[in-house]
Scaffold this motif. Structure first.
Motif, PDB file in Angstrom:
ATOM      1  N   MET A  32     106.737  31.988  47.022  1.00 53.77           N
ATOM      2  CA  MET A  32     106.234  33.113  47.879  1.00 53.77           C
ATOM      3  C   MET A  32     106.602  34.334  47.899  1.00 53.77           C
ATOM      4  O   MET A  32     108.182  34.324  47.366  1.00 53.77           O
ATOM      5  CB  MET A  32     106.389  32.579  49.330  1.00 53.77           C
ATOM      6  CG  MET A  32     105.416  31.112  49.646  1.00 53.77           C
ATOM      7  SD  MET A  32     105.523  30.650  51.401  1.00 53.77           S
ATOM      8  CE  MET A  32     107.346  30.404  51.544  1.00 53.77           C
TER       9      MET A  32
ATOM     10  N   HIS B 263     103.374  26.371  50.689  1.00 56.29           N
ATOM     11  CA  HIS B 263     103.580  27.738  50.022  1.00 56.29           C
ATOM     12  C   HIS B 263     102.510  28.283  49.532  1.00 56.29           C
ATOM     13  O   HIS B 263     102.275  29.642  49.506  1.00 56.29           O
ATOM     14  CB  HIS B 263     104.671  27.747  48.891  1.00 56.29           C
ATOM     15  CG  HIS B 263     105.964  27.450  49.716  1.00 56.29           C
ATOM     16  ND1 HIS B 263     107.271  26.926  48.756  1.00 56.29           N
ATOM     17  CD2 HIS B 263     106.447  26.967  50.822  1.00 56.29           C
ATOM     18  CE1 HIS B 263     108.196  26.708  49.583  1.00 56.29           C
ATOM     19  NE2 HIS B 263     107.735  26.786  50.960  1.00 56.29           N
ATOM     20  N   SER B 264     101.601  27.488  48.811  1.00 55.58           N
ATOM     21  CA  SER B 264     100.255  27.738  48.185  1.00 55.58           C
ATOM     22  C   SER B 264      99.256  28.664  49.012  1.00 55.58           C
ATOM     23  O   SER B 264      98.414  29.465  48.629  1.00 55.58           O
ATOM     24  CB  SER B 264      99.698  26.654  47.519  1.00 55.58           C
ATOM     25  OG  SER B 264      98.738  26.043  48.720  1.00 55.58           O
TER      26      SER B 264
ATOM     27  N   ALA C 241     101.712  33.298  45.651  1.00 56.68           N
ATOM     28  CA  ALA C 241     102.364  31.807  45.220  1.00 56.68           C
ATOM     29  C   ALA C 241     101.120  31.259  44.440  1.00 56.68           C
ATOM     30  O   ALA C 241     100.088  31.274  44.719  1.00 56.68           O
ATOM     31  CB  ALA C 241     102.485  31.015  46.696  1.00 56.68           C
TER      32      ALA C 241
ATOM     33  N   TYR D  41     105.463  22.884  47.763  1.00 58.58           N
ATOM     34  CA  TYR D  41     104.693  23.585  47.492  1.00 58.58           C
ATOM     35  C   TYR D  41     103.165  24.060  48.007  1.00 58.58           C
ATOM     36  O   TYR D  41     102.685  25.050  47.915  1.00 58.58           O
ATOM     37  CB  TYR D  41     104.799  23.587  45.954  1.00 58.58           C
ATOM     38  CG  TYR D  41     104.043  22.319  45.459  1.00 58.58           C
ATOM     39  CD1 TYR D  41     102.584  22.334  45.384  1.00 58.58           C
ATOM     40  CD2 TYR D  41     104.756  21.319  45.240  1.00 58.58           C
ATOM     41  CE1 TYR D  41     101.991  21.114  44.854  1.00 58.58           C
ATOM     42  CE2 TYR D  41     104.231  20.047  44.393  1.00 58.58           C
ATOM     43  CZ  TYR D  41     102.478  19.928  44.569  1.00 58.58           C
ATOM     44  OH  TYR D  41     102.088  18.968  43.999  1.00 58.58           O
TER      45      TYR D  41
ATOM     46  N   TYR E 248     104.534  28.200  42.860  1.00 59.34           N
ATOM     47  CA  TYR E 248     104.342  28.694  44.397  1.00 59.34           C
ATOM     48  C   TYR E 248     105.063  29.205  45.074  1.00 59.34           C
ATOM     49  O   TYR E 248     105.613  29.018  46.092  1.00 59.34           O
ATOM     50  CB  TYR E 248     103.844  27.254  44.897  1.00 59.34           C
ATOM     51  CG  TYR E 248     102.514  26.689  44.557  1.00 59.34           C
ATOM     52  CD1 TYR E 248     101.367  27.182  44.301  1.00 59.34           C
ATOM     53  CD2 TYR E 248     102.679  25.491  43.607  1.00 59.34           C
ATOM     54  CE1 TYR E 248     100.069  26.663  44.063  1.00 59.34           C
ATOM     55  CE2 TYR E 248     101.460  24.957  43.430  1.00 59.34           C
ATOM     56  CZ  TYR E 248     100.093  25.466  43.334  1.00 59.34           C
ATOM     57  OH  TYR E 248      98.807  24.883  42.865  1.00 59.34           O
TER      58      TYR E 248
END
Length: 163
Positions: free
Chosen positions: A95, A81-82, A87, A78, A93
């Motif tokens: 996407m 992804h953040s 996210a 994650y 998070y």
């Protein structure tokens, strides 16, 4: 600042090379591709390393760097992804498609000739995180030197016992 959007994230080196950003003619593109490549950590570690090798140009990913990435992302995909739009800690998070990332520079990004420190913002952190790059003057391409943006962030709300 540059906002870069991917309709799909590359899962291997061929897919990464097929993206228009793969000409690496700006540090913004190289950072965006680095973050996109890191999204393959859980699904295709070896493919991720091949993509990062390409982004490092004349250098390659060292054993130290592989271990560093493993330590930072194992069980915490994650984090990568953040950095993408949409996210958040609240949605785990997740996407959204298309995958959009904002890469920034600042007055201190280019303190040395042919070197750059670019910044990406995680929705789980209070400050921007950096990625270091180096320009190869003979080709004008910007290559990845150091991924400095993988320190811990807020955990997803669903995993936070204090949420």
């Amino acid at each position: 600042m540059a906002v870069i959007t991917f309709n799909t994230l590359p899962g291997n080196l061929d897919e990464l090379k097929a993206l228009p950003e793969a000409n690496l003619d700006s540090p913004f593109k190289t950072v965006a591709l680095t973050m996109a490549a890191l999204c393959s950590f859980e699904s295709n570690f070896d493919g991720m390393v091949e993509m990062l090798d390409f982004l490092k140009g004349p250098d390659s990913v060292s054993n130290y760097e592989k271990q560093f990435i493993r330590e930072r992302l194992n069980g915490k995909q994650y984090k990568v992804h953040s950095f993408f739009a949409g996210a958040t800690p609240e949605n785990g998070y997740a996407m959204s498609v298309p995958y959009t990332i904002e890469v920034k520079d600042n007055p201190y990004s280019y303190t040395e000739e042919n070197w750059a420190t670019m910044y990406v913002k995680s929705s789980g952190a209070d400050s921007e995180r950096s990625v270091k790059l180096r320009k190869k003057p003979s080709t004008g391409q910007w290559f990845l030197v150091e991924i400095q943006c993988l320190s811990d962030i807020r955990v997803p709300v669903a995993s936070d016992p204090w949420a």
